[in-house]
Design a protein around this motif. Structure first.
Motif, PDB file in Angstrom:
ATOM      1  N   ASP A   8       0.874  -1.390   0.024  1.00 50.48           N
ATOM      2  CA  ASP A   8      -0.028   0.055  -0.026  1.00 50.48           C
ATOM      3  C   ASP A   8       0.834   1.488  -0.062  1.00 50.48           C
ATOM      4  O   ASP A   8       0.587   2.338  -0.657  1.00 50.48           O
ATOM      5  CB  ASP A   8      -0.887  -0.081   1.355  1.00 50.48           C
ATOM      6  CG  ASP A   8      -1.954  -1.094   1.117  1.00 50.48           C
ATOM      7  OD1 ASP A   8      -2.320  -1.471  -0.085  1.00 50.48           O
ATOM      8  OD2 ASP A   8      -2.309  -1.355   2.282  1.00 50.48           O
ATOM      9  N   PHE A   9       1.924   1.299   0.825  1.00 47.49           N
ATOM     10  CA  PHE A   9       2.984   2.259   0.931  1.00 47.49           C
ATOM     11  C   PHE A   9       3.612   2.575  -0.525  1.00 47.49           C
ATOM     12  O   PHE A   9       3.672   3.900  -0.877  1.00 47.49           O
ATOM     13  CB  PHE A   9       4.119   2.132   1.951  1.00 47.49           C
ATOM     14  CG  PHE A   9       4.845   3.178   2.096  1.00 47.49           C
ATOM     15  CD1 PHE A   9       4.737   4.257   2.417  1.00 47.49           C
ATOM     16  CD2 PHE A   9       6.231   2.789   1.312  1.00 47.49           C
ATOM     17  CE1 PHE A   9       5.783   5.412   2.418  1.00 47.49           C
ATOM     18  CE2 PHE A   9       7.426   3.809   1.168  1.00 47.49           C
ATOM     19  CZ  PHE A   9       7.300   5.123   2.055  1.00 47.49           C
ATOM     20  N   LEU A  10       3.890   1.727  -1.319  1.00 49.56           N
ATOM     21  CA  LEU A  10       4.616   1.745  -2.486  1.00 49.56           C
ATOM     22  C   LEU A  10       3.781   2.290  -3.697  1.00 49.56           C
ATOM     23  O   LEU A  10       4.020   2.671  -4.547  1.00 49.56           O
ATOM     24  CB  LEU A  10       5.238   0.464  -3.024  1.00 49.56           C
ATOM     25  CG  LEU A  10       6.689   0.204  -1.936  1.00 49.56           C
ATOM     26  CD1 LEU A  10       7.129  -1.314  -2.267  1.00 49.56           C
ATOM     27  CD2 LEU A  10       7.732   1.016  -2.285  1.00 49.56           C
ATOM     28  N   ILE A  27      11.497   9.534   2.508  1.00 54.43           N
ATOM     29  CA  ILE A  27      12.625   9.295   1.343  1.00 54.43           C
ATOM     30  C   ILE A  27      13.401   8.115   1.561  1.00 54.43           C
ATOM     31  O   ILE A  27      13.706   7.206   0.886  1.00 54.43           O
ATOM     32  CB  ILE A  27      13.409  10.634   0.784  1.00 54.43           C
ATOM     33  CG1 ILE A  27      12.279  11.435   0.483  1.00 54.43           C
ATOM     34  CG2 ILE A  27      14.353  10.233  -0.229  1.00 54.43           C
ATOM     35  CD1 ILE A  27      11.499  11.098  -0.868  1.00 54.43           C
ATOM     36  N   THR A  28      14.082   8.015   2.922  1.00 58.40           N
ATOM     37  CA  THR A  28      14.899   6.982   3.387  1.00 58.40           C
ATOM     38  C   THR A  28      14.205   5.676   3.463  1.00 58.40           C
ATOM     39  O   THR A  28      14.866   4.538   2.831  1.00 58.40           O
ATOM     40  CB  THR A  28      15.449   7.146   4.802  1.00 58.40           C
ATOM     41  OG1 THR A  28      15.906   8.465   4.688  1.00 58.40           O
ATOM     42  CG2 THR A  28      16.321   6.237   5.173  1.00 58.40           C
ATOM     43  N   LYS A  29      13.156   5.408   3.787  1.00 59.52           N
ATOM     44  CA  LYS A  29      12.126   4.285   3.643  1.00 59.52           C
ATOM     45  C   LYS A  29      11.853   4.006   2.299  1.00 59.52           C
ATOM     46  O   LYS A  29      12.107   2.703   2.124  1.00 59.52           O
ATOM     47  CB  LYS A  29      10.833   4.592   4.458  1.00 59.52           C
ATOM     48  CG  LYS A  29       9.952   3.220   4.372  1.00 59.52           C
ATOM     49  CD  LYS A  29       8.588   3.660   5.253  1.00 59.52           C
ATOM     50  CE  LYS A  29       7.552   2.523   4.947  1.00 59.52           C
ATOM     51  NZ  LYS A  29       6.552   2.714   5.704  1.00 59.52           N
ATOM     52  N   ILE A  30      11.524   4.744   1.499  1.00 62.26           N
ATOM     53  CA  ILE A  30      11.385   4.451  -0.222  1.00 62.26           C
ATOM     54  C   ILE A  30      12.732   3.899  -0.418  1.00 62.26           C
ATOM     55  O   ILE A  30      12.830   2.836  -1.206  1.00 62.26           O
ATOM     56  CB  ILE A  30      11.015   5.656  -0.739  1.00 62.26           C
ATOM     57  CG1 ILE A  30       9.509   6.161  -0.402  1.00 62.26           C
ATOM     58  CG2 ILE A  30      10.855   5.473  -2.386  1.00 62.26           C
ATOM     59  CD1 ILE A  30       9.438   7.579  -0.799  1.00 62.26           C
ATOM     60  N   LYS A  31      13.910   4.607  -0.327  1.00 68.57           N
ATOM     61  CA  LYS A  31      15.160   3.905  -0.791  1.00 68.57           C
ATOM     62  C   LYS A  31      15.294   2.673  -0.334  1.00 68.57           C
ATOM     63  O   LYS A  31      15.878   1.729  -1.131  1.00 68.57           O
ATOM     64  CB  LYS A  31      16.042   5.023  -0.279  1.00 68.57           C
ATOM     65  CG  LYS A  31      16.228   6.362  -1.188  1.00 68.57           C
ATOM     66  CD  LYS A  31      17.373   7.372  -0.806  1.00 68.57           C
ATOM     67  CE  LYS A  31      18.792   6.510  -1.425  1.00 68.57           C
ATOM     68  NZ  LYS A  31      19.760   7.613  -0.955  1.00 68.57           N
ATOM     69  N   LYS A  32      15.252   2.424   1.020  1.00 74.77           N
ATOM     70  CA  LYS A  32      15.382   1.196   1.355  1.00 74.77           C
ATOM     71  C   LYS A  32      14.539  -0.001   0.781  1.00 74.77           C
ATOM     72  O   LYS A  32      15.250  -1.155   0.442  1.00 74.77           O
ATOM     73  CB  LYS A  32      15.029   1.044   2.914  1.00 74.77           C
ATOM     74  CG  LYS A  32      16.182   1.828   3.923  1.00 74.77           C
ATOM     75  CD  LYS A  32      15.931   1.765   5.176  1.00 74.77           C
ATOM     76  CE  LYS A  32      17.093   2.498   6.112  1.00 74.77           C
ATOM     77  NZ  LYS A  32      16.868   2.415   7.556  1.00 74.77           N
ATOM     78  N   LEU A  33      13.179   0.173   0.524  1.00 76.15           N
ATOM     79  CA  LEU A  33      12.180  -0.539  -0.077  1.00 76.15           C
ATOM     80  C   LEU A  33      12.701  -0.942  -1.384  1.00 76.15           C
ATOM     81  O   LEU A  33      12.752  -1.957  -1.907  1.00 76.15           O
ATOM     82  CB  LEU A  33      11.025  -0.310   0.312  1.00 76.15           C
ATOM     83  CG  LEU A  33      10.292  -0.278   1.542  1.00 76.15           C
ATOM     84  CD1 LEU A  33       8.889   0.377   1.586  1.00 76.15           C
ATOM     85  CD2 LEU A  33      10.200  -1.837   1.922  1.00 76.15           C
ATOM     86  N   LEU A  83      13.715  -4.424  -3.535  1.00 69.92           N
ATOM     87  CA  LEU A  83      13.088  -4.881  -4.286  1.00 69.92           C
ATOM     88  C   LEU A  83      14.028  -5.073  -5.691  1.00 69.92           C
ATOM     89  O   LEU A  83      13.907  -6.095  -6.315  1.00 69.92           O
ATOM     90  CB  LEU A  83      12.025  -4.062  -4.834  1.00 69.92           C
ATOM     91  CG  LEU A  83      10.799  -4.046  -3.706  1.00 69.92           C
ATOM     92  CD1 LEU A  83       9.816  -2.986  -4.253  1.00 69.92           C
ATOM     93  CD2 LEU A  83      10.166  -5.363  -3.317  1.00 69.92           C
ATOM     94  N   ASN A  84      14.822  -4.058  -5.952  1.00 71.06           N
ATOM     95  CA  ASN A  84      15.842  -3.996  -7.061  1.00 71.06           C
ATOM     96  C   ASN A  84      16.953  -5.636  -6.746  1.00 71.06           C
ATOM     97  O   ASN A  84      16.966  -5.957  -7.963  1.00 71.06           O
ATOM     98  CB  ASN A  84      16.547  -2.824  -7.361  1.00 71.06           C
ATOM     99  CG  ASN A  84      15.581  -1.733  -7.823  1.00 71.06           C
ATOM    100  OD1 ASN A  84      14.741  -1.895  -8.491  1.00 71.06           O
ATOM    101  ND2 ASN A  84      15.995  -0.443  -7.329  1.00 71.06           N
TER     102      ASN A  84
END
Length: 205
Positions: free
Chosen positions: A157-159, A191-197, A201-202
Protein backbone atom coordinates in the motif's frame (compact mmCIF):
# COMPACT_ATOMS: atom_id res chain seq x y z
CA UNK A 1 -3.47 36.31 -28.49
CA UNK A 2 -0.43 34.03 -28.19
CA UNK A 3 -0.45 32.16 -24.86
CA UNK A 4 2.54 30.51 -23.20
CA UNK A 5 1.40 27.54 -21.11
CA UNK A 6 3.68 26.03 -18.46
CA UNK A 7 3.26 23.23 -15.93
CA UNK A 8 5.33 22.09 -12.97
CA UNK A 9 4.50 19.14 -10.73
CA UNK A 10 5.11 20.69 -7.30
CA UNK A 11 4.93 24.11 -5.72
CA UNK A 12 8.69 24.11 -5.00
CA UNK A 13 9.64 23.22 -8.57
CA UNK A 14 10.92 26.04 -10.75
CA UNK A 15 9.73 26.66 -14.29
CA UNK A 16 12.57 28.98 -15.34
CA UNK A 17 13.36 26.78 -18.34
CA UNK A 18 9.77 27.02 -19.56
CA UNK A 19 9.47 30.80 -19.29
CA UNK A 20 12.82 31.90 -20.71
CA UNK A 21 11.14 33.83 -23.55
CA UNK A 22 7.99 34.85 -21.67
CA UNK A 23 8.23 38.44 -22.94
CA UNK A 24 7.53 37.21 -26.47
CA UNK A 25 4.00 36.16 -25.48
CA UNK A 26 0.83 38.06 -24.70
CA UNK A 27 -0.04 35.99 -21.66
CA UNK A 28 1.55 33.29 -19.48
CA UNK A 29 -0.58 30.66 -17.76
CA UNK A 30 1.04 28.29 -15.28
CA UNK A 31 -0.29 25.12 -13.67
CA UNK A 32 1.20 23.48 -10.59
CA UNK A 33 -0.14 19.95 -10.70
CA UNK A 34 0.61 16.38 -11.72
CA UNK A 35 0.82 15.65 -15.42
CA UNK A 36 -1.71 12.88 -14.79
CA UNK A 37 -4.43 15.51 -14.24
CA UNK A 38 -6.43 15.95 -17.49
CA UNK A 39 -5.61 19.28 -19.13
CA UNK A 40 -9.03 20.90 -18.85
CA UNK A 41 -9.40 19.83 -15.21
CA UNK A 42 -6.40 21.97 -14.24
CA UNK A 43 -6.86 25.56 -13.08
CA UNK A 44 -4.80 26.89 -15.99
CA UNK A 45 -6.54 24.57 -18.45
CA UNK A 46 -9.93 25.84 -17.29
CA UNK A 47 -8.79 29.46 -17.75
CA UNK A 48 -7.59 28.68 -21.26
CA UNK A 49 -10.89 27.02 -22.13
CA UNK A 50 -12.80 30.11 -20.96
CA UNK A 51 -10.52 32.35 -23.02
CA UNK A 52 -11.08 30.15 -26.07
CA UNK A 53 -14.84 30.45 -25.58
CA UNK A 54 -14.38 34.23 -25.76
CA UNK A 55 -12.22 33.90 -28.91
CA UNK A 56 -9.25 35.45 -27.10
CA UNK A 57 -6.63 32.86 -28.08
CA UNK A 58 -5.11 32.27 -31.51
CA UNK A 59 -2.03 30.25 -30.55
CA UNK A 60 -0.68 28.31 -27.57
CA UNK A 61 3.01 27.61 -27.00
CA UNK A 62 4.23 24.84 -24.69
CA UNK A 63 7.83 23.96 -23.84
CA UNK A 64 7.36 20.24 -24.48
CA UNK A 65 4.59 17.73 -25.08
CA UNK A 66 4.50 16.19 -21.59
CA UNK A 67 3.51 19.58 -20.16
CA UNK A 68 0.07 18.92 -21.67
CA UNK A 69 -0.19 15.53 -19.99
CA UNK A 70 1.22 12.08 -19.41
CA UNK A 71 -1.62 10.12 -20.87
CA UNK A 72 -1.49 9.78 -24.65
CA UNK A 73 -5.27 9.74 -25.09
CA UNK A 74 -5.68 12.89 -23.02
CA UNK A 75 -2.90 14.64 -24.95
CA UNK A 76 -4.45 13.73 -28.31
CA UNK A 77 -7.94 14.75 -27.15
CA UNK A 78 -6.58 18.09 -25.92
CA UNK A 79 -4.80 18.71 -29.22
CA UNK A 80 -7.93 17.70 -31.14
CA UNK A 81 -9.96 20.24 -29.16
CA UNK A 82 -7.51 23.03 -30.04
CA UNK A 83 -7.38 21.92 -33.68
CA UNK A 84 -11.16 22.08 -34.03
CA UNK A 85 -11.04 25.60 -32.65
CA UNK A 86 -8.38 26.52 -35.20
CA UNK A 87 -5.79 27.15 -32.48
CA UNK A 88 -2.24 25.98 -33.20
CA UNK A 89 -0.10 24.50 -30.42
CA UNK A 90 3.62 25.05 -30.79
CA UNK A 91 5.90 22.63 -28.91
CA UNK A 92 9.25 24.38 -28.49
CA UNK A 93 11.50 21.46 -27.55
CA UNK A 94 10.17 19.13 -30.23
CA UNK A 95 10.03 21.94 -32.80
CA UNK A 96 6.60 20.98 -34.11
CA UNK A 97 3.26 22.71 -34.64
CA UNK A 98 -0.15 21.03 -34.62
CA UNK A 99 -1.54 23.16 -37.46
CA UNK A 100 -0.08 24.35 -40.74
CA UNK A 101 -0.01 28.05 -41.64
CA UNK A 102 -3.25 27.63 -43.59
CA UNK A 103 -5.01 26.21 -40.53
CA UNK A 104 -5.06 22.59 -41.68
CA UNK A 105 -3.97 19.78 -39.37
CA UNK A 106 -0.28 18.89 -39.53
CA UNK A 107 -0.21 15.08 -40.04
CA UNK A 108 3.54 14.85 -39.37
CA UNK A 109 3.18 16.49 -35.95
CA UNK A 110 0.28 14.17 -35.09
CA UNK A 111 2.41 11.13 -35.92
CA UNK A 112 5.40 12.40 -33.92
CA UNK A 113 3.24 13.27 -30.91
CA UNK A 114 1.62 9.82 -31.00
CA UNK A 115 5.00 8.07 -31.14
CA UNK A 116 6.47 10.17 -28.32
CA UNK A 117 3.37 9.64 -26.22
CA UNK A 118 3.47 5.87 -26.74
CA UNK A 119 7.16 5.72 -25.81
CA UNK A 120 6.54 7.75 -22.64
CA UNK A 121 3.63 5.50 -21.62
CA UNK A 122 5.70 2.38 -22.28
CA UNK A 123 8.49 3.73 -20.07
CA UNK A 124 6.10 4.43 -17.19
CA UNK A 125 4.40 1.04 -17.56
CA UNK A 126 7.79 -0.67 -17.58
CA UNK A 127 8.71 1.02 -14.31
CA UNK A 128 5.42 -0.13 -12.75
CA UNK A 129 5.85 -3.66 -14.09
CA UNK A 130 9.38 -3.93 -12.69
CA UNK A 131 8.15 -2.70 -9.33
CA UNK A 132 5.33 -5.26 -9.31
CA UNK A 133 7.72 -8.05 -10.39
CA UNK A 134 10.15 -7.08 -7.62
CA UNK A 135 7.38 -7.24 -5.02
CA UNK A 136 6.21 -10.63 -6.33
CA UNK A 137 9.76 -12.05 -6.21
CA UNK A 138 10.33 -10.64 -2.73
CA UNK A 139 7.08 -12.24 -1.54
CA UNK A 140 8.01 -15.59 -3.08
CA UNK A 141 11.39 -15.48 -1.31
CA UNK A 142 9.80 -14.50 2.00
CA UNK A 143 11.59 -11.16 2.00
CA UNK A 144 8.56 -8.99 1.41
CA UNK A 145 6.60 -9.15 4.67
CA UNK A 146 3.86 -6.64 3.84
CA UNK A 147 2.09 -5.16 6.82
CA UNK A 148 4.09 -5.21 10.04
CA UNK A 149 2.25 -5.62 13.34
CA UNK A 150 1.37 -2.22 14.76
CA UNK A 151 1.63 -0.37 11.45
CA UNK A 152 -1.31 1.16 9.59
CA UNK A 153 -0.45 0.03 6.07
CA UNK A 154 1.41 -2.70 4.23
CA UNK A 155 4.55 -2.04 2.23
CA UNK A 156 2.53 -2.69 -0.92
CA UNK A 157 0.00 0.00 0.00
CA UNK A 158 2.85 2.33 0.84
CA UNK A 159 4.66 1.72 -2.47
CA UNK A 160 1.47 2.20 -4.45
CA UNK A 161 0.93 5.75 -3.19
CA UNK A 162 1.18 8.26 -6.08
CA UNK A 163 3.87 10.38 -4.41
CA UNK A 164 5.87 7.30 -3.45
CA UNK A 165 5.71 6.02 -7.04
CA UNK A 166 6.88 9.42 -8.24
CA UNK A 167 9.76 9.37 -5.73
CA UNK A 168 10.81 5.89 -6.92
CA UNK A 169 10.75 7.10 -10.51
CA UNK A 170 13.02 10.04 -9.62
CA UNK A 171 15.38 7.79 -7.62
CA UNK A 172 15.60 5.33 -10.51
CA UNK A 173 16.61 8.25 -12.72
CA UNK A 174 19.56 8.91 -10.42
CA UNK A 175 18.27 11.94 -8.54
CA UNK A 176 19.59 12.53 -5.02
CA UNK A 177 17.42 12.20 -1.92
CA UNK A 178 17.39 15.96 -1.35
CA UNK A 179 16.21 16.57 -4.91
CA UNK A 180 13.48 13.94 -4.61
CA UNK A 181 12.38 15.44 -1.31
CA UNK A 182 11.95 18.84 -2.92
CA UNK A 183 10.21 17.46 -5.99
CA UNK A 184 7.69 15.32 -4.07
CA UNK A 185 7.40 17.33 -0.81
CA UNK A 186 7.87 14.08 1.13
CA UNK A 187 9.68 14.01 4.49
CA UNK A 188 13.32 12.94 4.42
CA UNK A 189 12.50 9.92 6.63
CA UNK A 190 9.91 8.83 4.08
CA UNK A 191 12.48 9.16 1.29
CA UNK A 192 14.89 7.01 3.32
CA UNK A 193 12.19 4.35 3.73
CA UNK A 194 11.44 4.45 0.00
CA UNK A 195 15.13 4.05 -0.86
CA UNK A 196 15.46 1.00 1.43
CA UNK A 197 12.38 -0.72 0.02
CA UNK A 198 13.31 0.16 -3.54
CA UNK A 199 16.85 -1.16 -3.06
CA UNK A 200 15.48 -4.34 -1.52
CA UNK A 201 13.16 -4.93 -4.44
CA UNK A 202 15.84 -4.17 -7.03
CA UNK A 203 18.24 -6.62 -5.37
CA UNK A 204 15.62 -9.34 -5.57
CA UNK A 205 15.11 -8.92 -9.34
Amino acid sequence: MNILYTRISTIEQKNNRQVQNAKEFDYVIEDKCSGATPFFERDGGKRIKKMIAKSQITKVTVHQIDRLGRNLLDILNTIDFFNKKGICINFIQQGIKTLNDDGTENPISKMIISVLGVVAEMERNLIRERQAEGIAIAKANGVYKGRVLGTKESNLDFLNKPKVKLAIEFLNRGKKSVEVQKLTLLHRNTITKIKKLNKLLNNEK
